[in-house]
Write a protein that holds these residues in place. Structure first.
Motif, PDB file in Angstrom:
ATOM      1  N   ASP A 372      -2.335-118.384  40.024  1.00  0.00           N
ATOM      2  CA  ASP A 372      -1.615-117.012  39.912  1.00  0.00           C
ATOM      3  C   ASP A 372      -1.906-116.229  41.204  1.00  0.00           C
ATOM      4  O   ASP A 372      -0.940-115.594  41.817  1.00  0.00           O
ATOM      5  N   HIS A 373      -3.099-116.124  41.558  1.00  0.00           N
ATOM      6  CA  HIS A 373      -3.440-115.317  42.796  1.00  0.00           C
ATOM      7  C   HIS A 373      -2.788-115.913  43.978  1.00  0.00           C
ATOM      8  O   HIS A 373      -1.876-115.134  44.741  1.00  0.00           O
ATOM      9  N   ARG A 374      -2.776-117.380  44.121  1.00  0.00           N
ATOM     10  CA  ARG A 374      -1.788-117.652  45.448  1.00  0.00           C
ATOM     11  C   ARG A 374      -0.537-117.361  45.115  1.00  0.00           C
ATOM     12  O   ARG A 374       0.191-116.978  46.272  1.00  0.00           O
ATOM     13  N   SER A 375       0.168-117.577  44.180  1.00  0.00           N
ATOM     14  CA  SER A 375       1.546-117.019  43.936  1.00  0.00           C
ATOM     15  C   SER A 375       1.866-115.622  44.394  1.00  0.00           C
ATOM     16  O   SER A 375       2.663-115.412  45.004  1.00  0.00           O
ATOM     17  N   ASP A 376       0.962-114.967  43.683  1.00  0.00           N
ATOM     18  CA  ASP A 376       1.272-113.356  44.119  1.00  0.00           C
ATOM     19  C   ASP A 376       0.805-113.252  45.738  1.00  0.00           C
ATOM     20  O   ASP A 376       1.844-112.641  46.279  1.00  0.00           O
ATOM     21  N   VAL A 377       0.059-113.836  46.350  1.00  0.00           N
ATOM     22  CA  VAL A 377      -0.106-113.657  47.579  1.00  0.00           C
ATOM     23  C   VAL A 377       1.130-114.199  48.425  1.00  0.00           C
ATOM     24  O   VAL A 377       1.487-113.443  49.593  1.00  0.00           O
ATOM     25  N   VAL A 378       1.311-115.243  48.227  1.00  0.00           N
ATOM     26  CA  VAL A 378       2.558-115.980  48.974  1.00  0.00           C
ATOM     27  C   VAL A 378       3.774-115.190  48.875  1.00  0.00           C
ATOM     28  O   VAL A 378       4.598-115.044  49.773  1.00  0.00           O
ATOM     29  N   ASN A 379       4.030-114.406  47.720  1.00  0.00           N
ATOM     30  CA  ASN A 379       5.119-113.222  47.413  1.00  0.00           C
ATOM     31  C   ASN A 379       4.940-112.008  48.209  1.00  0.00           C
ATOM     32  O   ASN A 379       5.813-110.946  47.868  1.00  0.00           O
ATOM     33  N   GLY A 380       3.761-111.759  48.701  1.00  0.00           N
ATOM     34  CA  GLY A 380       3.504-110.584  49.502  1.00  0.00           C
ATOM     35  C   GLY A 380       2.841-109.660  48.641  1.00  0.00           C
ATOM     36  O   GLY A 380       2.778-108.561  49.020  1.00  0.00           O
ATOM     37  N   LYS A 381       2.288-110.005  47.504  1.00  0.00           N
ATOM     38  CA  LYS A 381       1.604-109.216  46.530  1.00  0.00           C
ATOM     39  C   LYS A 381      -0.020-108.952  46.809  1.00  0.00           C
ATOM     40  O   LYS A 381      -0.323-109.960  47.411  1.00  0.00           O
ATOM     41  N   HIS A 382      -0.790-108.299  46.263  1.00  0.00           N
ATOM     42  CA  HIS A 382      -2.011-108.132  46.089  1.00  0.00           C
ATOM     43  C   HIS A 382      -2.483-107.928  44.936  1.00  0.00           C
ATOM     44  O   HIS A 382      -2.630-106.839  44.258  1.00  0.00           O
ATOM     45  N   PRO A 383      -3.176-108.999  44.615  1.00  0.00           N
ATOM     46  CA  PRO A 383      -3.816-109.130  42.988  1.00  0.00           C
ATOM     47  C   PRO A 383      -5.268-107.886  42.678  1.00  0.00           C
ATOM     48  O   PRO A 383      -5.775-107.642  43.881  1.00  0.00           O
TER      49      PRO A 383
END
Length: 477
Positions: A372-383
């Protein structure tokens, strides 16, 4: 309806016929002969109103005596000229009206069959005649005395002034929009200041709780923030924040590895092979070295190679000022506050890029059980997890150090100490006490933890290194 007759031509035609009949039925006056007596029939305004009331339509007798008003010769000449001007004006109105009607019929006929060229010419003719009617309207007002207070030559000036006013109104609208944006930015900065003040108050309460006085540290912080230009001393103090943030994230990283039952010693050995650590807890320096190596990659570029900007070459002075302004603005801020508002800003892209380069997918899966962390970061988000929040604090420390570095003229050069290099106190700082020189041998760099920096003319920010002692005089042995 006959052939060639436009379908809707009757509408404007009827309107023009009505205008023509109205003008013919209500003439403005009669022609006056120069040979006629200087006394003319002239009705006062009250008498004109009475005459209207006494018309046959109102059921009253139209026969009524009128008084002869004597008129001077000069006034008679003016009246005669005015009547002649009105006759010429109405002649022009009738001719223009007829031409307009003809042009409108041609405009209708150009639609069926559709002929773009004829339609274009007919449209221009209609517009031209409408403009001419508008000019005749202004002429009528001038002749009839409606706008006699305005000289004819002033109408062009009035139109120019209207255009100027419209331009200023447009500028005012843009300025109002800019003011609203600035007000929003001010409110945002006020909220940041309020949050920073709260954080300072919390720190002060903690310091009081443990009986620690931090007056000197507070003075240093205030001095650093209030400085007007970058200095090596400011760079050194900012560099200390990088060391502190690196240690904090290393603790979190090692804690997660132990929780996931990873062998931290094997991981440290992979980072610094063939290194005999003096104490078991010294493996943290290996992780520090790994983090700094990844984070400082691209430090020599003005944008960490995130974009193709060439501002430092095209506008060097402006770029230096912008970098120092960004440094001062970000220094007191929590990085999460900025990323919540502008997640895709340059700093946000820097965080995304460095996180994906530091945290391996297998490591992330072991820590969190998913990607989940990696998916968010790949999409430009910041957990919002503690792990990622600790990481972006480290990323912020490196980012503002980079901005501060590019505030200097020239930009300080950074250097990396290679493994097995002989320790030199001029450029290196050992994280551990050095061995007694009386024992003989040489002090060798096992690995560098942080890079070093050189300022013109001769200031050096030392590289932190992990030193091992080796007997003998040949480092290669």
């Amino acid at each position: 309806m006959g052939r060639g007759t436009p379908h809707r031509g009757g509408n404007i035609g009827d309107l023009l016929d009505k205008v023509s009949r109205s003008c013919l039925l209500h003439p403005t006056g009669r022609k006056l002969s120069r040979g006629r007596s200087a006394e003319v029939l002239s009705l006062s305004e009250d008498e004109e109103e009475s005459s209207d009331l006494a018309s046959p339509e109102n059921g009253r007798s139209p026969n009524r005596s009128v008084q002869l008003q004597p008129m001077e010769s000069a006034d008679y000449e003016k009246l005669l000229q005015r009547m002649q001007a009105m006759e010429e004006l109405f002649t022009d109105i009738f001719e223009t009206t007829y031409t307009l009607k003809t042009a409108y019929i041609r405009l209708q006929m150009a639609h069926s069959p559709y002929d773009p060229e004829k339609l274009h010419h007919a449209d221009k003719a209609v517009v031209s005649q409408l403009q001419k009617l508008s000019d005749l309207k202004q002429s009528y007002r001038r002749v009839n005395g409606f706008i006699c207070t305005v000289p004819p030559g002033k109408f062009a000036d009035m139109e120019d002034q209207k255009k100027i006013v419209a331009t200023y109104e447009s500028v005012v609208t843009e300025l109002k929009t800019e003011v609203r944006e600035k007000d929003a930015e001010i409110q945002f900065l006020k909220q940041n200041l309020k949050q920073v003040t709260k954080n300072i108050e919390k720190l002060e309460r903690r310091l009081k709780k443990y009986g620690i006085k931090d007056d000197n540290r507070e003075t240093q912080v205030q001095r650093r923030i209030s400085m007007e230009s970058p200095t090596p001393e400011l760079f050194q103090s900012t560099f200390e924040q990088v060391h502190e943030a690196t240690n904090n994230f290393t603790k979190v990283l090692m804690a997660e590895m132990k929780k996931a039952r990873w062998d931290v010693n094997a991981a440290a050995a992979a980072i610094a092979p063939a290194v005999s650590f003096r104490k078991p807890n010294h493996i943290k320096f290996a992780f520090n070295s790994y983090l700094c190596e990844k984070l400082f990659q691209g430090f020599e570029n003005e944008s960490f190679y995130i974009s193709g900007s060439l501002s430092s070459l095209l506008e060097p002075e402006k770029h230096r000022q912008d970098c120092f302004t960004q440094f001062r603005d970000m220094l007191p801020m929590e990085p999460s506050e900025l990323l919540n508002i502008l997640p895709d800003c340059a700093f946000g892209k820097f965080c995304n890029k460095k996180y994906l380069g530091i945290v391996h997918p297998k490591m992330e899966e072991a820590f969190f059980g998913n990607f989940d962390h990696r998916s968010d970061v790949v999409n430009g988000k910041h957990p919002n997890s503690d792990f990622y929040q600790t990481f972006i604090r480290l990323a912020k420390a490196v980012w503002i150090l980079h901005k501060l570095a590019f505030s200097f003229n020239p930009v300080p050069s950074h250097f990396h100490v290679k493994a097995n290099s002989v320790f030199q106190s001029t450029y290196m700082e050992s994280v551990l006490p050095l061995h007694d020189s009386a024992q003989g041998g040489v002090q060798l760099v096992a690995f560098a933890i942080t890079p070093g920096f050189k300022f013109v003319p001769d200031t050096v920010i030392k590289s932190r290194v992990y030193v091992v002692h080796k007997l003998g005089n040949n480092p290669a042995e």
